[in-house]
Design an enzyme around this catalytic site. Structure first.
Site, PDB file in Angstrom:
ATOM      1  N   CYS A  48      -1.048   5.969  10.220  1.00 23.04           N
ATOM      2  CA  CYS A  48       0.181   5.315  10.690  1.00 23.04           C
ATOM      3  C   CYS A  48      -0.137   3.984  11.342  1.00 23.04           C
ATOM      4  O   CYS A  48      -0.976   3.906  12.234  1.00 23.04           O
ATOM      5  CB  CYS A  48       0.867   6.140  11.774  1.00 23.04           C
TER       6      CYS A  48
ATOM      7  N   CYS B  41       1.412  -2.165  15.912  1.00 25.76           N
ATOM      8  CA  CYS B  41       1.369  -1.887  14.472  1.00 25.76           C
ATOM      9  C   CYS B  41       0.638  -2.987  13.723  1.00 25.76           C
ATOM     10  O   CYS B  41       0.928  -4.175  13.897  1.00 25.76           O
ATOM     11  CB  CYS B  41       2.793  -1.737  13.941  1.00 25.76           C
TER      12      CYS B  41
ATOM     13  N   CYS C 260       6.248  -4.917  15.829  1.00 25.20           N
ATOM     14  CA  CYS C 260       5.926  -3.965  16.886  1.00 25.20           C
ATOM     15  C   CYS C 260       4.477  -4.223  17.306  1.00 25.20           C
ATOM     16  O   CYS C 260       3.601  -4.417  16.465  1.00 25.20           O
ATOM     17  CB  CYS C 260       6.100  -2.531  16.384  1.00 25.20           C
TER      18      CYS C 260
ATOM     19  N   CYS D 299       3.323   8.536   1.510  1.00 26.44           N
ATOM     20  CA  CYS D 299       3.873   7.595   2.487  1.00 26.44           C
ATOM     21  C   CYS D 299       4.131   6.284   1.761  1.00 26.44           C
ATOM     22  O   CYS D 299       3.218   5.601   1.312  1.00 26.44           O
ATOM     23  CB  CYS D 299       2.882   7.428   3.629  1.00 26.44           C
TER      24      CYS D 299
ATOM     25  N   CYS E  17       6.429  -7.048   7.353  1.00 21.78           N
ATOM     26  CA  CYS E  17       7.524  -6.475   8.135  1.00 21.78           C
ATOM     27  C   CYS E  17       8.029  -7.555   9.080  1.00 21.78           C
ATOM     28  O   CYS E  17       7.265  -8.415   9.511  1.00 21.78           O
ATOM     29  CB  CYS E  17       7.004  -5.273   8.931  1.00 21.78           C
TER      30      CYS E  17
ATOM     31  N   GLU F  91       0.811  -1.212   0.000  1.00 22.58           N
ATOM     32  CA  GLU F  91       0.000   0.000   0.000  1.00 22.58           C
ATOM     33  C   GLU F  91       0.851   1.272   0.000  1.00 22.58           C
ATOM     34  O   GLU F  91       1.977   1.297   0.490  1.00 22.58           O
ATOM     35  CB  GLU F  91      -0.921   0.002   1.228  1.00 22.58           C
TER      36      GLU F  91
HETATM   37  N1  SAH Z   1       9.619   0.441  10.253  1.00 20.39           N
HETATM   38  C1  SAH Z   1       9.782   1.874  10.173  1.00 20.39           C
HETATM   39  C2  SAH Z   1       8.857   2.504   9.164  1.00 20.39           C
HETATM   40  C3  SAH Z   1       7.372   2.452   9.524  1.00 20.39           C
HETATM   41  S1  SAH Z   1       6.907   4.066   9.965  1.00 20.39           S
HETATM   42  C4  SAH Z   1       9.622   2.464  11.552  1.00 20.39           C
HETATM   43  O1  SAH Z   1       9.240   1.727  12.447  1.00 20.39           O
HETATM   44  O2  SAH Z   1       9.924   3.631  11.755  1.00 20.39           O
HETATM   45  C5  SAH Z   1       5.357   3.867  10.647  1.00 20.39           C
HETATM   46  C6  SAH Z   1       5.231   4.703  11.896  1.00 20.39           C
HETATM   47  O3  SAH Z   1       3.919   4.534  12.458  1.00 20.39           O
HETATM   48  C7  SAH Z   1       6.216   4.227  12.946  1.00 20.39           C
HETATM   49  O4  SAH Z   1       6.635   5.293  13.736  1.00 20.39           O
HETATM   50  C8  SAH Z   1       5.330   3.305  13.737  1.00 20.39           C
HETATM   51  O5  SAH Z   1       5.872   3.026  14.983  1.00 20.39           O
HETATM   52  C9  SAH Z   1       4.044   4.080  13.780  1.00 20.39           C
HETATM   53  N2  SAH Z   1       2.892   3.250  14.113  1.00 20.39           N
HETATM   54  C10 SAH Z   1       2.774   1.915  13.961  1.00 20.39           C
HETATM   55  N3  SAH Z   1       1.561   1.508  14.359  1.00 20.39           N
HETATM   56  C11 SAH Z   1       0.903   2.592  14.773  1.00 20.39           C
HETATM   57  C12 SAH Z   1      -0.411   2.783  15.273  1.00 20.39           C
HETATM   58  N4  SAH Z   1      -1.269   1.785  15.403  1.00 20.39           N
HETATM   59  N5  SAH Z   1      -0.779   4.050  15.582  1.00 20.39           N
HETATM   60  C13 SAH Z   1       0.085   5.075  15.407  1.00 20.39           C
HETATM   61  N6  SAH Z   1       1.328   4.938  14.923  1.00 20.39           N
HETATM   62  C14 SAH Z   1       1.741   3.712  14.622  1.00 20.39           C
END
Ligand code: SAH
Length: 395
Positions: A373, A149, A146, A135, A142, A122
């Site tokens: 995000c 996420c 996390c 974005c 991945c 996406e």
């Molecule tokens: N792997 C990289 C790139 C992904 S960026 C990284 O971790 O930085 C995506 C961003 O959104 C990251 O900061 C991630 O931690 C954040 N994110 C992930 N899940 C989220 C959620 N449910 N709500 C808000 N932010 C989230």
């Protein structure tokens, strides 16, 4: 005021399925997208289309058509002789990922579901008053898992190629009607590598794609308008600064190792102290180009006053020119967290602000279409081994 919604695009919030007659995977011609000028020149000679002496010039012309004009058809390249155009079309293509679905949020955010090589990923375009940010995803799925996420609940499928990373930018430009690339009044002004995947775990493809995005004779986006976000792949951060040179964002999300170990498992490999030291050493980290710490606000997990004060202490102790981006947690089906209440987020921001650290709260965009995000997820699963082997001998 600029109008971001182009009339040619669907405005409904319902998904729009774009029918395609045949899968681009059927096309075995080599894709010129994602190759450097030198590689294009070499390919032209290898295909017997131009003598070596002419190749660099022809490669430059092609480059201009592909990245400044957005051409996808060699027939449009009127400054090339007709038989050369025909020869090019026999050997090469100018690829795009297939657009499977387009969704438009009530707030104007657009999400494209793209397919390439059988897998789906996406890309999200976020229009704002003074900019438009794309974005971009770097992987299908991945490996980091996390806990907050959505992409992390999907299995890792594969790295995207440089062409597929770049293809996301080209598809967005196509849809926004932004060809030829204009120097001013663009809708797509910024890129964040914050889609699916960990960009530093797909280093070469991300670097090659960003170098093409920044090339002055093509898409010509300034490195100041590109931000790479990492969850903290410490050994590759310095290289990212040297070889890509874009802005850095770091997904910090916790200030104590016990908490970060639990929500960002990568912390068990490189802990907070190592991560902060790598940020302090990031080439080009100075006040004009501060590092952004992303901090997702999870109720009762990482959002106390003590956490905010510890964050200030860390940034000071490591002397990092930094700002903090507070991200309200975006929910997804089955997520085991809740977003901190507004007052909590405001108080957290205030503590940072009082210490001289900018801490804007990121407005969630595209939540209704799961484009915000951490909400990205595609249905792609890792294909069975037999399928991978069948696909392997492409070149
Ligand atoms: N792997 C990289 C790139 C992904 S960026 C990284 O971790 O930085 C995506 C961003 O959104 C990251 O900061 C991630 O931690 C954040 N994110 C992930 N899940 C989220 C959620 N449910 N709500 C808000 N932010 C989230």
């Amino acid at each position: 005021m600029r109008v971001h919604a182009s009339a040619a695009l669907p405005l409904a919030t319902d998904p729009v399925v774009v029918p395609r007659p045949s899968a681009p995977g059927d096309d075995t011609r080599a894709d010129l997208v994602g190759q450097s000028r030198a590689q294009i020149a070499e390919a032209l000679v290898a295909a017997g289309l131009v003598p070596p002496r002419q190749a660099p010039m022809r490669a430059r012309q092609l480059w201009h058509w592909i990245y400044a004009r957005g051409a996808t058809d060699f027939a449009a390249m009127t400054d090339l002789a007709k038989d050369l155009r025909e020869g090019l079309a026999r050997h090469f293509r100018i690829g795009r990922p297939q657009v499977v679905q387009v969704q438009v949020s009530v707030d104007g955010t657009r999400k494209w579901l793209l397919r390439s090589g059988g897998e789906e990923f996406e890309t999200v375009f976020i229009p704002e008053a003074d900019r438009g940010t794309l974005c971009v995803s770097s992987q299908v799925g991945c490996t980091l898992n996390c806990r907050f996420c959505h992409t992390g609940t999907m299995r890792f499928v594969r790295n995207l190629t440089a062409a597929e990373i770049l293809g996301q930018v080209l598809v967005a430009r196509d849809a926004l009607g932004e060809w030829p690339a204009r120097p001013e009044g663009r809708l797509l002004t910024n890129i964040v590598l914050m889609g699916m995947g960990e960009p530093l775990y797909n280093f070469d493809a991300v670097r090659d794609a960003m170098r093409i995005v920044m090339d002055a004779e093509g898409l010509a986006l300034s490195r100041r308008r590109i931000t790479l976000s990492t969850a903290g792949v410490v050994p590759l951060m310095a290289r990212a600064g040297e070889e890509i040179g874009v802005n850095l964002a770091v997904s910090l999300h916790a200030v104590r190792d016990e908490v970060r170990d639990a929500i960002v498992p990568l912390n068990r490999k490189w802990n907070i102290a190592q991560l902060m030291a790598a940020c302090a050493a990031y080439p080009g980290a100075r006040n004009a180009r501060r590092i952004t710490f992303e901090y997702v606000m999870l109720e009762g997990v990482n959002d106390s006053d003590a956490d905010a004060r510890e964050l200030v202490r860390l940034i000071r102790r490591y002397r990092i020119p930094a700002k903090v981006n507070l991200i309200p947690f975006n929910p997804w089906p089955g997520a085991p967290f809740r977003c901190s209440p507004d007052e909590r987020i405001a108080r957290f921001a205030e503590i940072l602000f009082a210490s001289g650290i900018a801490a804007p709260v990121r407005t969630p965009r595209g939540r209704d279409i799961l484009a915000a995000c951490g909400q990205l997820k595609s249905a792609s699963e890792r294909p069975p081994r037999a399928e991978l082997e069948r696909r392997a001998p492409v070149n």
